[in-house]
Design a protein around this motif. Sequence first.
Motif, short mmCIF file in Angstrom:
data_model
loop_
_atom_site.label_atom_id
_atom_site.label_comp_id
_atom_site.label_asym_id
_atom_site.label_seq_id
_atom_site.Cartn_x
_atom_site.Cartn_y
_atom_site.Cartn_z
N ALA A 73 -0.52 85.32 -39.91
CA ALA A 73 -0.72 85.63 -38.50
C ALA A 73 0.41 85.05 -37.67
N VAL A 74 0.53 85.56 -36.47
CA VAL A 74 1.50 85.04 -35.51
C VAL A 74 1.12 83.59 -35.19
N ILE A 75 2.12 82.72 -35.07
CA ILE A 75 1.88 81.33 -34.66
C ILE A 75 2.50 81.15 -33.28
N ARG A 76 1.70 80.67 -32.36
CA ARG A 76 2.14 80.44 -30.98
C ARG A 76 2.07 78.94 -30.71
N CYS A 77 3.21 78.36 -30.27
CA CYS A 77 3.25 76.94 -29.92
C CYS A 77 3.58 76.80 -28.44
N VAL A 78 2.85 75.94 -27.76
CA VAL A 78 2.98 75.78 -26.31
C VAL A 78 3.18 74.30 -25.98
N GLY A 79 4.11 74.03 -25.09
CA GLY A 79 4.31 72.68 -24.57
C GLY A 79 3.48 72.50 -23.31
N GLY A 80 2.92 71.31 -23.14
CA GLY A 80 2.10 71.06 -21.96
C GLY A 80 2.25 69.63 -21.47
N THR A 81 1.91 69.43 -20.21
CA THR A 81 1.94 68.10 -19.60
C THR A 81 0.69 67.94 -18.73
N ASP A 82 0.31 66.70 -18.50
CA ASP A 82 -0.71 66.45 -17.49
C ASP A 82 0.00 66.13 -16.18
N ASN A 83 -0.77 65.85 -15.15
CA ASN A 83 -0.17 65.45 -13.88
C ASN A 83 0.37 64.03 -13.99
N PRO A 84 1.56 63.77 -13.47
CA PRO A 84 2.02 62.38 -13.41
C PRO A 84 0.98 61.57 -12.62
N HIS A 85 0.73 60.35 -13.08
CA HIS A 85 -0.33 59.54 -12.45
C HIS A 85 -0.05 58.06 -12.66
N LYS A 86 -0.73 57.25 -11.87
CA LYS A 86 -0.66 55.80 -12.06
C LYS A 86 -1.34 55.48 -13.38
N SER A 87 -0.71 54.64 -14.16
CA SER A 87 -1.24 54.28 -15.47
C SER A 87 -2.60 53.61 -15.33
N HIS A 88 -3.51 53.94 -16.24
CA HIS A 88 -4.83 53.31 -16.26
C HIS A 88 -4.79 51.96 -16.97
N THR A 89 -3.75 51.74 -17.79
CA THR A 89 -3.66 50.47 -18.53
C THR A 89 -2.73 49.46 -17.87
N ASP A 90 -1.77 49.93 -17.07
CA ASP A 90 -0.85 49.04 -16.36
C ASP A 90 -0.59 49.64 -14.98
N PRO A 91 -1.28 49.17 -13.95
CA PRO A 91 -1.19 49.78 -12.63
C PRO A 91 0.20 49.69 -11.99
N ARG A 92 1.12 48.96 -12.61
CA ARG A 92 2.49 48.88 -12.08
C ARG A 92 3.35 50.03 -12.59
N ARG A 93 2.80 50.89 -13.46
CA ARG A 93 3.54 51.97 -14.09
C ARG A 93 2.98 53.33 -13.68
N ALA A 94 3.87 54.31 -13.58
CA ALA A 94 3.48 55.71 -13.44
C ALA A 94 3.77 56.37 -14.78
N ASN A 95 2.87 57.24 -15.25
CA ASN A 95 3.15 57.87 -16.53
C ASN A 95 2.71 59.32 -16.57
N VAL A 96 3.13 59.98 -17.65
CA VAL A 96 2.78 61.37 -17.91
C VAL A 96 2.59 61.53 -19.41
N HIS A 97 1.59 62.33 -19.79
CA HIS A 97 1.34 62.64 -21.20
C HIS A 97 1.83 64.06 -21.47
N VAL A 98 2.49 64.24 -22.61
CA VAL A 98 3.02 65.55 -22.99
C VAL A 98 2.54 65.90 -24.39
N ASN A 99 2.52 67.20 -24.68
CA ASN A 99 2.10 67.62 -26.01
C ASN A 99 2.70 68.98 -26.35
N ILE A 100 2.74 69.26 -27.63
CA ILE A 100 3.03 70.59 -28.14
C ILE A 100 1.88 70.93 -29.07
N THR A 101 1.24 72.08 -28.81
CA THR A 101 0.10 72.51 -29.59
C THR A 101 0.35 73.92 -30.11
#
Length: 170
Positions: free
Chosen positions: A59-87
């Motif tokens: 079958a055809v394989i489709r891969c997509v890159g994605g990101t969440d919204n940049p946000h203040k880190s939940h583990t270190d409030p002095r940091r801003a972060n973003v999570h990225v993925n390829i699925t």
Amino acid sequence: MRNRAMKLAVAVSAFAVALAGPAAAAETEESAPQSALGEGSGTFEVIATPAPGAPGALAVIRCVGGTDNPHKSHTDPRRANVHVNITCSANVARIAVRGAIYRDGALAGTSARNHVTTGKRSAANHANTACRNNHLYESWVGGEIKFPPNYVPPTGRISAFGRSARITNC
């Protein structure tokens, strides 16, 4: 400034990816652009099709890159972060993914290295930087996919800007 509603919605055909030639097949690290200003959405999706008459390619394989919204880190409030993925829609031979975060259009932080998975359908990473109140942050995802044997193209690259967000609670 990119459209905020952009949800990484530019499709790339397998033919266009194949035209990228040997550079697309190279096992090199994807590097984030130095500036987010004036950049298009880029390549967020790669599609691989079974080679004509190839055994084992179902079958055809489709891969997509994605990101969440940049946000203040939940583990270190002095940091801003973003999570990225390829699925991908099926397991692939290899996925390498990197992420970057921009502040007011300038590169502010990247993931320390590629996160690589083999024989799976997804990989994730993150990037962070010092959080500064009331600045516009933006995300980027980049990486390379190596498809299973008997797929065309054999590899594909993703490099796309994602969502942006103004962080006001640093």
